[in-house]
Design a protein around this motif. Structure first.
Motif, PDB file in Angstrom:
ATOM      1  N   LEU A 174       0.841  -1.186   0.000  1.00 17.85           N
ATOM      2  CA  LEU A 174       0.000   0.000   0.000  1.00 17.85           C
ATOM      3  C   LEU A 174       0.880   1.242   0.000  1.00 17.85           C
ATOM      4  N   SER A 175       0.461   2.247  -0.751  1.00 15.92           N
ATOM      5  CA  SER A 175       1.217   3.488  -0.823  1.00 15.92           C
ATOM      6  C   SER A 175       0.308   4.672  -0.541  1.00 15.92           C
ATOM      7  N   CYS A 176       0.905   5.721  -0.023  1.00 11.61           N
ATOM      8  CA  CYS A 176       0.158   6.941   0.276  1.00 11.61           C
ATOM      9  C   CYS A 176       1.049   8.130  -0.016  1.00 11.61           C
ATOM     10  N   ALA A 177       0.500   9.102  -0.710  1.00 18.74           N
ATOM     11  CA  ALA A 177       1.253  10.318  -1.024  1.00 18.74           C
ATOM     12  C   ALA A 177       0.524  11.522  -0.448  1.00 18.74           C
ATOM     13  N   ALA A 178       1.238  12.309   0.312  1.00 23.41           N
ATOM     14  CA  ALA A 178       0.683  13.537   0.876  1.00 23.41           C
ATOM     15  C   ALA A 178       1.111  14.710   0.014  1.00 23.41           C
ATOM     16  N   SER A 179       0.164  15.565  -0.294  1.00 22.95           N
ATOM     17  CA  SER A 179       0.481  16.710  -1.146  1.00 22.95           C
ATOM     18  C   SER A 179      -0.236  17.951  -0.631  1.00 22.95           C
ATOM     19  N   GLY A 180       0.234  19.093  -1.078  1.00 21.91           N
ATOM     20  CA  GLY A 180      -0.361  20.350  -0.652  1.00 21.91           C
ATOM     21  C   GLY A 180       0.637  21.207   0.088  1.00 21.91           C
ATOM     22  N   SER A 181       0.092  22.139   0.836  1.00 18.77           N
ATOM     23  CA  SER A 181       0.923  23.104   1.548  1.00 18.77           C
ATOM     24  C   SER A 181       1.408  22.520   2.877  1.00 18.77           C
ATOM     25  N   ILE A 182       2.393  21.634   2.773  1.00 22.22           N
ATOM     26  CA  ILE A 182       2.871  20.892   3.941  1.00 22.22           C
ATOM     27  C   ILE A 182       4.209  21.444   4.397  1.00 22.22           C
ATOM     28  N   PHE A 183       4.272  21.834   5.645  1.00 23.01           N
ATOM     29  CA  PHE A 183       5.531  22.299   6.224  1.00 23.01           C
ATOM     30  C   PHE A 183       6.324  21.133   6.789  1.00 23.01           C
ATOM     31  N   SER A 184       5.658  20.289   7.548  1.00 20.91           N
ATOM     32  CA  SER A 184       6.335  19.129   8.118  1.00 20.91           C
ATOM     33  C   SER A 184       5.307  18.074   8.493  1.00 20.91           C
ATOM     34  N   ILE A 185       5.752  16.816   8.467  1.00 22.37           N
ATOM     35  CA  ILE A 185       4.885  15.706   8.846  1.00 22.37           C
ATOM     36  C   ILE A 185       5.493  15.009  10.043  1.00 22.37           C
ATOM     37  N   ASN A 186       4.727  14.876  11.077  1.00 25.97           N
ATOM     38  CA  ASN A 186       5.202  14.198  12.269  1.00 25.97           C
ATOM     39  C   ASN A 186       5.031  12.686  12.108  1.00 25.97           C
ATOM     40  N   VAL A 187       3.904  12.184  12.512  1.00 21.87           N
ATOM     41  CA  VAL A 187       3.636  10.755  12.409  1.00 21.87           C
ATOM     42  C   VAL A 187       2.806  10.469  11.169  1.00 21.87           C
ATOM     43  N   MET A 188       3.135   9.381  10.494  1.00 20.51           N
ATOM     44  CA  MET A 188       2.318   8.857   9.415  1.00 20.51           C
ATOM     45  C   MET A 188       1.952   7.423   9.782  1.00 20.51           C
ATOM     46  N   GLY A 189       0.839   6.960   9.239  1.00 22.47           N
ATOM     47  CA  GLY A 189       0.466   5.605   9.584  1.00 22.47           C
ATOM     48  C   GLY A 189      -0.665   5.064   8.745  1.00 22.47           C
ATOM     49  N   TRP A 190      -0.991   3.842   9.030  1.00 21.97           N
ATOM     50  CA  TRP A 190      -2.087   3.136   8.384  1.00 21.97           C
ATOM     51  C   TRP A 190      -3.049   2.637   9.453  1.00 21.97           C
ATOM     52  N   TYR A 191      -4.318   2.852   9.175  1.00 24.61           N
ATOM     53  CA  TYR A 191      -5.387   2.294   9.992  1.00 24.61           C
ATOM     54  C   TYR A 191      -6.255   1.461   9.064  1.00 24.61           C
ATOM     55  N   ARG A 192      -7.061   0.605   9.637  1.00 21.20           N
ATOM     56  CA  ARG A 192      -7.970  -0.193   8.826  1.00 21.20           C
ATOM     57  C   ARG A 192      -9.306  -0.351   9.533  1.00 21.20           C
ATOM     58  N   GLN A 193     -10.309  -0.580   8.718  1.00 25.65           N
ATOM     59  CA  GLN A 193     -11.645  -0.789   9.259  1.00 25.65           C
ATOM     60  C   GLN A 193     -12.322  -1.896   8.474  1.00 25.65           C
ATOM     61  N   ALA A 194     -12.599  -2.975   9.175  1.00 26.48           N
ATOM     62  CA  ALA A 194     -13.331  -4.087   8.588  1.00 26.48           C
ATOM     63  C   ALA A 194     -14.828  -3.861   8.793  1.00 26.48           C
ATOM     64  N   PRO A 195     -15.660  -4.449   7.958  1.00 28.09           N
ATOM     65  CA  PRO A 195     -17.110  -4.267   8.106  1.00 28.09           C
ATOM     66  C   PRO A 195     -17.586  -4.628   9.502  1.00 28.09           C
ATOM     67  N   GLY A 196     -18.320  -3.706  10.119  1.00 21.78           N
ATOM     68  CA  GLY A 196     -18.860  -3.942  11.451  1.00 21.78           C
ATOM     69  C   GLY A 196     -17.892  -3.694  12.582  1.00 21.78           C
ATOM     70  N   ASN A 197     -16.659  -3.327  12.232  1.00 24.61           N
ATOM     71  CA  ASN A 197     -15.645  -3.109  13.270  1.00 24.61           C
ATOM     72  C   ASN A 197     -15.255  -1.649  13.354  1.00 24.61           C
ATOM     73  N   LYS A 198     -14.608  -1.303  14.457  1.00 26.41           N
ATOM     74  CA  LYS A 198     -14.069   0.040  14.599  1.00 26.41           C
ATOM     75  C   LYS A 198     -12.779   0.156  13.801  1.00 26.41           C
ATOM     76  N   ARG A 199     -12.429   1.384  13.472  1.00 26.20           N
ATOM     77  CA  ARG A 199     -11.151   1.605  12.810  1.00 26.20           C
ATOM     78  C   ARG A 199     -10.041   1.318  13.809  1.00 26.20           C
TER      79      ARG A 199
END
Length: 120
Positions: free
Chosen positions: A19-44
């Motif tokens: 899985l890939s993710c690209a952040a774009s826009g007016s970004i000065f700095s990024i602290n934490v990045m991560g992945w979350y998931r949510q299965a049907p009927g479950n919390k993220r």
């Protein structure tokens, strides 16, 4: 600011995905990045996070078979998932806690989600 996630799809049990993710826009700095998931009927739930310094954290269920990485210069995030199991089926969301230009505060941003289905 936008976070664009990609790489989801259908994969057989025991297979792998990146899985890939690209952040774009007016970004000065990024602290934490991560992945979350949510299965049907479950919390993220948290899958994995990585700080700007490279410190990582994984949920127990993916430890040892997943690797999170980021490119600070490109503002990109990856998650390599191996030995996939049916219980990994979920919509995966990328996340970033970042500071925009001309802002003294950092806020949370989320991508649109990419679906991962593990099934034979």
């Amino acid at each position: 600011v936008q976070l664009q996630a990609s790489g989801g799809g259908l994969v057989q049990p025991g297979g792998f995905l990146r899985l890939s993710c690209a952040a774009s826009g007016s970004i000065f700095s990024i602290n934490v990045m991560g992945w979350y998931r949510q299965a049907p009927g479950n919390k993220r739930e948290l899958v994995a996070t990585i700080t700007s310094g490279g410190s990582t954290n994984y949920v127990d269920s993916v430890k040892g078979r997943s690797t999170i990485s980021r490119d600070n210069a490109k503002n990109t995030l990856d998650l390599q998932m191996n030995s996939l199991k049916p219980e990994d089926t979920a919509v995966y969301y990328c996340y970033a806690n970042l500071r925009r230009f001309r802002s003294s505060l950092a806020y949370d941003y989320w991508g649109q989600g990419t679906k991962v289905t593990v099934s034979s």
